[in-house]
Design a protein around this motif. Sequence first.
Motif, PDB file in Angstrom:
ATOM      1  N   PHE A 139       0.797  -1.220   0.000  1.00  0.00           N
ATOM      2  CA  PHE A 139       0.000   0.000   0.000  1.00  0.00           C
ATOM      3  C   PHE A 139       0.836   1.280   0.000  1.00  0.00           C
ATOM      4  O   PHE A 139       0.475   2.250  -0.658  1.00  0.00           O
ATOM      5  CB  PHE A 139      -0.968   0.010   1.181  1.00  0.00           C
ATOM      6  CG  PHE A 139      -1.950  -1.130   1.132  1.00  0.00           C
ATOM      7  CD1 PHE A 139      -2.701  -1.369   0.000  1.00  0.00           C
ATOM      8  CD2 PHE A 139      -2.109  -1.980   2.207  1.00  0.00           C
ATOM      9  CE1 PHE A 139      -3.598  -2.414  -0.060  1.00  0.00           C
ATOM     10  CE2 PHE A 139      -2.998  -3.033   2.156  1.00  0.00           C
ATOM     11  CZ  PHE A 139      -3.746  -3.253   1.024  1.00  0.00           C
ATOM     12  N   LEU A 140       1.934   1.300   0.719  1.00  0.00           N
ATOM     13  CA  LEU A 140       2.710   2.538   0.806  1.00  0.00           C
ATOM     14  C   LEU A 140       3.480   2.839  -0.475  1.00  0.00           C
ATOM     15  O   LEU A 140       3.577   3.996  -0.881  1.00  0.00           O
ATOM     16  CB  LEU A 140       3.666   2.489   1.996  1.00  0.00           C
ATOM     17  CG  LEU A 140       2.995   2.382   3.353  1.00  0.00           C
ATOM     18  CD1 LEU A 140       4.045   2.317   4.453  1.00  0.00           C
ATOM     19  CD2 LEU A 140       2.046   3.525   3.577  1.00  0.00           C
ATOM     20  N   GLY A 141       4.027   1.820  -1.104  1.00  0.00           N
ATOM     21  CA  GLY A 141       4.778   2.033  -2.337  1.00  0.00           C
ATOM     22  C   GLY A 141       3.934   2.674  -3.434  1.00  0.00           C
ATOM     23  O   GLY A 141       4.304   3.733  -3.968  1.00  0.00           O
ATOM     24  N   LYS A 146      -6.143  10.638 -13.851  1.00  0.00           N
ATOM     25  CA  LYS A 146      -7.290   9.930 -13.281  1.00  0.00           C
ATOM     26  C   LYS A 146      -6.843   8.642 -12.587  1.00  0.00           C
ATOM     27  O   LYS A 146      -7.310   8.317 -11.485  1.00  0.00           O
ATOM     28  CB  LYS A 146      -8.302   9.603 -14.383  1.00  0.00           C
ATOM     29  CG  LYS A 146      -8.964  10.823 -14.965  1.00  0.00           C
ATOM     30  CD  LYS A 146      -9.831  10.445 -16.157  1.00  0.00           C
ATOM     31  CE  LYS A 146     -10.374  11.671 -16.858  1.00  0.00           C
ATOM     32  NZ  LYS A 146     -11.147  11.333 -18.063  1.00  0.00           N
ATOM     33  N   THR A 147      -5.927   7.921 -13.201  1.00  0.00           N
ATOM     34  CA  THR A 147      -5.439   6.668 -12.617  1.00  0.00           C
ATOM     35  C   THR A 147      -4.656   6.932 -11.337  1.00  0.00           C
ATOM     36  O   THR A 147      -4.861   6.246 -10.321  1.00  0.00           O
ATOM     37  CB  THR A 147      -4.558   5.917 -13.628  1.00  0.00           C
ATOM     38  OG1 THR A 147      -5.332   5.649 -14.801  1.00  0.00           O
ATOM     39  CG2 THR A 147      -4.035   4.615 -13.051  1.00  0.00           C
ATOM     40  N   LEU A 148      -3.779   7.909 -11.368  1.00  0.00           N
ATOM     41  CA  LEU A 148      -2.989   8.228 -10.176  1.00  0.00           C
ATOM     42  C   LEU A 148      -3.875   8.706  -9.033  1.00  0.00           C
ATOM     43  O   LEU A 148      -3.608   8.399  -7.865  1.00  0.00           O
ATOM     44  CB  LEU A 148      -1.927   9.280 -10.511  1.00  0.00           C
ATOM     45  CG  LEU A 148      -0.802   8.800 -11.434  1.00  0.00           C
ATOM     46  CD1 LEU A 148       0.031   9.978 -11.922  1.00  0.00           C
ATOM     47  CD2 LEU A 148       0.067   7.770 -10.738  1.00  0.00           C
ATOM     48  N   TYR A 149      -4.922   9.429  -9.358  1.00  0.00           N
ATOM     49  CA  TYR A 149      -5.871   9.879  -8.332  1.00  0.00           C
ATOM     50  C   TYR A 149      -6.549   8.676  -7.678  1.00  0.00           C
ATOM     51  O   TYR A 149      -6.638   8.598  -6.447  1.00  0.00           O
ATOM     52  CB  TYR A 149      -6.907  10.814  -8.962  1.00  0.00           C
ATOM     53  CG  TYR A 149      -7.955  11.315  -8.000  1.00  0.00           C
ATOM     54  CD1 TYR A 149      -7.642  12.253  -7.032  1.00  0.00           C
ATOM     55  CD2 TYR A 149      -9.264  10.850  -8.062  1.00  0.00           C
ATOM     56  CE1 TYR A 149      -8.604  12.728  -6.150  1.00  0.00           C
ATOM     57  CE2 TYR A 149     -10.233  11.323  -7.192  1.00  0.00           C
ATOM     58  CZ  TYR A 149      -9.891  12.256  -6.238  1.00  0.00           C
ATOM     59  OH  TYR A 149     -10.847  12.717  -5.365  1.00  0.00           O
ATOM     60  N   ASN A 185      -7.591   5.090  -3.201  1.00  0.00           N
ATOM     61  CA  ASN A 185      -7.901   3.730  -2.757  1.00  0.00           C
ATOM     62  C   ASN A 185      -6.784   3.127  -1.918  1.00  0.00           C
ATOM     63  O   ASN A 185      -7.022   2.657  -0.799  1.00  0.00           O
ATOM     64  CB  ASN A 185      -8.200   2.841  -3.960  1.00  0.00           C
ATOM     65  CG  ASN A 185      -9.451   3.284  -4.683  1.00  0.00           C
ATOM     66  OD1 ASN A 185     -10.369   3.850  -4.089  1.00  0.00           O
ATOM     67  ND2 ASN A 185      -9.497   3.069  -5.985  1.00  0.00           N
ATOM     68  N   TYR A 186      -5.584   3.140  -2.435  1.00  0.00           N
ATOM     69  CA  TYR A 186      -4.472   2.567  -1.678  1.00  0.00           C
ATOM     70  C   TYR A 186      -4.156   3.420  -0.442  1.00  0.00           C
ATOM     71  O   TYR A 186      -3.691   2.901   0.560  1.00  0.00           O
ATOM     72  CB  TYR A 186      -3.226   2.438  -2.560  1.00  0.00           C
ATOM     73  CG  TYR A 186      -3.258   1.258  -3.494  1.00  0.00           C
ATOM     74  CD1 TYR A 186      -2.332   0.232  -3.361  1.00  0.00           C
ATOM     75  CD2 TYR A 186      -4.193   1.156  -4.514  1.00  0.00           C
ATOM     76  CE1 TYR A 186      -2.339  -0.854  -4.214  1.00  0.00           C
ATOM     77  CE2 TYR A 186      -4.213   0.078  -5.375  1.00  0.00           C
ATOM     78  CZ  TYR A 186      -3.286  -0.915  -5.224  1.00  0.00           C
ATOM     79  OH  TYR A 186      -3.303  -2.001  -6.065  1.00  0.00           O
ATOM     80  N   PHE A 196      -6.303   2.247   2.334  1.00  0.00           N
ATOM     81  CA  PHE A 196      -5.832   0.953   2.826  1.00  0.00           C
ATOM     82  C   PHE A 196      -4.496   1.059   3.556  1.00  0.00           C
ATOM     83  O   PHE A 196      -4.154   0.192   4.360  1.00  0.00           O
ATOM     84  CB  PHE A 196      -5.713  -0.056   1.682  1.00  0.00           C
ATOM     85  CG  PHE A 196      -7.041  -0.557   1.191  1.00  0.00           C
ATOM     86  CD1 PHE A 196      -7.942  -1.152   2.055  1.00  0.00           C
ATOM     87  CD2 PHE A 196      -7.396  -0.418  -0.137  1.00  0.00           C
ATOM     88  CE1 PHE A 196      -9.163  -1.613   1.607  1.00  0.00           C
ATOM     89  CE2 PHE A 196      -8.617  -0.879  -0.601  1.00  0.00           C
ATOM     90  CZ  PHE A 196      -9.508  -1.470   0.276  1.00  0.00           C
ATOM     91  N   SER A 197      -3.737   2.132   3.299  1.00  0.00           N
ATOM     92  CA  SER A 197      -2.451   2.282   3.979  1.00  0.00           C
ATOM     93  C   SER A 197      -2.615   2.491   5.484  1.00  0.00           C
ATOM     94  O   SER A 197      -1.655   2.340   6.237  1.00  0.00           O
ATOM     95  CB  SER A 197      -1.651   3.440   3.372  1.00  0.00           C
ATOM     96  OG  SER A 197      -2.213   4.687   3.713  1.00  0.00           O
ATOM     97  N   LEU A 198      -3.811   2.819   5.927  1.00  0.00           N
ATOM     98  CA  LEU A 198      -4.054   2.923   7.364  1.00  0.00           C
ATOM     99  C   LEU A 198      -3.864   1.571   8.055  1.00  0.00           C
ATOM    100  O   LEU A 198      -3.601   1.515   9.257  1.00  0.00           O
ATOM    101  CB  LEU A 198      -5.461   3.461   7.643  1.00  0.00           C
ATOM    102  CG  LEU A 198      -5.816   3.681   9.108  1.00  0.00           C
ATOM    103  CD1 LEU A 198      -4.851   4.662   9.766  1.00  0.00           C
ATOM    104  CD2 LEU A 198      -7.229   4.173   9.257  1.00  0.00           C
TER     105      LEU A 198
END
Length: 157
Positions: free
Chosen positions: A16-18, A46-49, A54-55, A58-60
Amino acid sequence: MTTVVIILHVLAAILFLGPVTVATSSFHVRAAEAHTGDTEAAGATKTLYRISQNYGVFSLLVPLLGVAVMFTDVGYYFQQYQFHAAIVLSLLAWAVLLFLIFPRQKTMMGALGFLEPDELAAKSYEIEDWGKARSQLSMFGGIWALLWVLTAITMFL
């Protein structure tokens, strides 16, 4: 049990962090290019956003699993203050993402007209100085990455 939770903690950090770090460090560049009319950059923006959003959420799991690791062997981990510091640093990093990066990314997406119609109708998204907006996102993305590097170093001390 401790080993399983540590493995999950490390896997969550990698998975998630990477991607979030790469996405937050690239988003503002591609958004500025999309602002000039580059259609390829528009798709990348749009993809990077989506990756950031999303990730990023989840990084939480990374600091939450870190806390879970501490509870697997309370006698050891609660006496090691570098783990407390690592959790605080990771929560600070997540706060930077949630309160500084996400809103600025959303403003850029709205100014480009890339948000959902209901989000665009709810608020006016305008950016007066794209250079300033780009540099702010660059700075906060760097702070996000630096906090995670410090967290990793702290955990290995």
